[in-house]
Design a protein around this motif. Sequence first.
Motif, PDB file in Angstrom:
ATOM      1  N   ILE A  66       0.841  -1.202   0.000  1.00 47.71           N
ATOM      2  CA  ILE A  66       0.000   0.000   0.000  1.00 47.71           C
ATOM      3  C   ILE A  66       0.876   1.252   0.000  1.00 47.71           C
ATOM      4  N   VAL A  67       0.534   2.210  -0.864  1.00 50.60           N
ATOM      5  CA  VAL A  67       1.219   3.503  -0.914  1.00 50.60           C
ATOM      6  C   VAL A  67       0.197   4.583  -0.572  1.00 50.60           C
ATOM      7  N   ARG A  68       0.578   5.463   0.344  1.00 46.40           N
ATOM      8  CA  ARG A  68      -0.290   6.572   0.755  1.00 46.40           C
ATOM      9  C   ARG A  68       0.385   7.878   0.331  1.00 46.40           C
ATOM     10  N   PRO A  69       0.063   8.376  -0.869  1.00 43.52           N
ATOM     11  CA  PRO A  69       0.727   9.579  -1.373  1.00 43.52           C
ATOM     12  C   PRO A  69       0.575  10.802  -0.466  1.00 43.52           C
ATOM     13  N   ALA A  70      -0.580  10.968   0.150  1.00 37.77           N
ATOM     14  CA  ALA A  70      -0.801  12.130   1.009  1.00 37.77           C
ATOM     15  C   ALA A  70       0.135  12.130   2.216  1.00 37.77           C
ATOM     16  N   HIS A  71       0.525  10.948   2.666  1.00 38.05           N
ATOM     17  CA  HIS A  71       1.433  10.826   3.805  1.00 38.05           C
ATOM     18  C   HIS A  71       2.873  10.587   3.365  1.00 38.05           C
ATOM     19  N   GLY A  72       3.064  10.251   2.091  1.00 33.72           N
ATOM     20  CA  GLY A  72       4.405   9.987   1.576  1.00 33.72           C
ATOM     21  C   GLY A  72       4.981   8.687   2.102  1.00 33.72           C
ATOM     22  N   THR A  73       4.111   7.685   2.335  1.00 35.00           N
ATOM     23  CA  THR A  73       4.571   6.434   2.929  1.00 35.00           C
ATOM     24  C   THR A  73       4.109   5.217   2.139  1.00 35.00           C
ATOM     25  N   PHE A  74       4.768   4.079   2.435  1.00 32.04           N
ATOM     26  CA  PHE A  74       4.371   2.792   1.881  1.00 32.04           C
ATOM     27  C   PHE A  74       4.391   1.773   3.009  1.00 32.04           C
ATOM     28  N   HIS A  75       3.642   0.679   2.827  1.00 35.89           N
ATOM     29  CA  HIS A  75       3.620  -0.398   3.818  1.00 35.89           C
ATOM     30  C   HIS A  75       3.132  -1.676   3.159  1.00 35.89           C
ATOM     31  N   CYS A  76       3.823  -2.773   3.421  1.00 39.01           N
ATOM     32  CA  CYS A  76       3.381  -4.078   2.943  1.00 39.01           C
ATOM     33  C   CYS A  76       2.637  -4.781   4.069  1.00 39.01           C
ATOM     34  N   LEU A  77       1.420  -5.192   3.787  1.00 39.91           N
ATOM     35  CA  LEU A  77       0.607  -5.869   4.791  1.00 39.91           C
ATOM     36  C   LEU A  77       1.073  -7.303   5.027  1.00 39.91           C
ATOM     37  N   ARG A  78       1.898  -7.846   4.159  1.00 33.38           N
ATOM     38  CA  ARG A  78       2.414  -9.216   4.300  1.00 33.38           C
ATOM     39  C   ARG A  78       3.714  -9.252   5.105  1.00 33.38           C
ATOM     40  N   CYS A  79       4.742  -8.554   4.613  1.00 35.52           N
ATOM     41  CA  CYS A  79       6.058  -8.644   5.258  1.00 35.52           C
ATOM     42  C   CYS A  79       6.327  -7.524   6.262  1.00 35.52           C
ATOM     43  N   GLY A  80       5.506  -6.468   6.249  1.00 31.12           N
ATOM     44  CA  GLY A  80       5.663  -5.393   7.217  1.00 31.12           C
ATOM     45  C   GLY A  80       6.646  -4.304   6.823  1.00 31.12           C
ATOM     46  N   GLN A  81       7.289  -4.439   5.677  1.00 27.13           N
ATOM     47  CA  GLN A  81       8.243  -3.413   5.215  1.00 27.13           C
ATOM     48  C   GLN A  81       7.474  -2.117   5.006  1.00 27.13           C
ATOM     49  N   GLY A  82       8.041  -1.006   5.457  1.00 31.95           N
ATOM     50  CA  GLY A  82       7.360   0.269   5.292  1.00 31.95           C
ATOM     51  C   GLY A  82       8.306   1.430   5.493  1.00 31.95           C
ATOM     52  N   GLY A  83       7.813   2.615   5.212  1.00 24.34           N
ATOM     53  CA  GLY A  83       8.609   3.818   5.390  1.00 24.34           C
ATOM     54  C   GLY A  83       8.253   4.871   4.364  1.00 24.34           C
TER      55      GLY A  83
END
Length: 75
Positions: free
Chosen positions: A47-64
């Motif tokens: 998942i990418v949230r452009p308004a927050h400038g972040t990404f997160h994978c719901l499977r492996c937990g990688q985000g930032g």
Amino acid sequence: MSVTAATGPEPRDIVAVVGQHVTLMPHTGDRLRGVCPFCGSAVPAFIVRPAHGTFHCLRCGQGGNATHFAAAIDR
């Protein structure tokens, strides 16, 4: 002599950075989703949230943010 606050690096566009490696599709609201380049899951749980400038994978937990993504993808 005037003192100005030092500015950090230019904020990077998360969609442009992630979009070079992941095909992003519209999801709910302003969110985008795609297949995670880190865990290789075939399910679009990235998942990418452009308004927050972040990404997160719901499977492996990688985000930032875009900088974290660029560093992780180069490993």
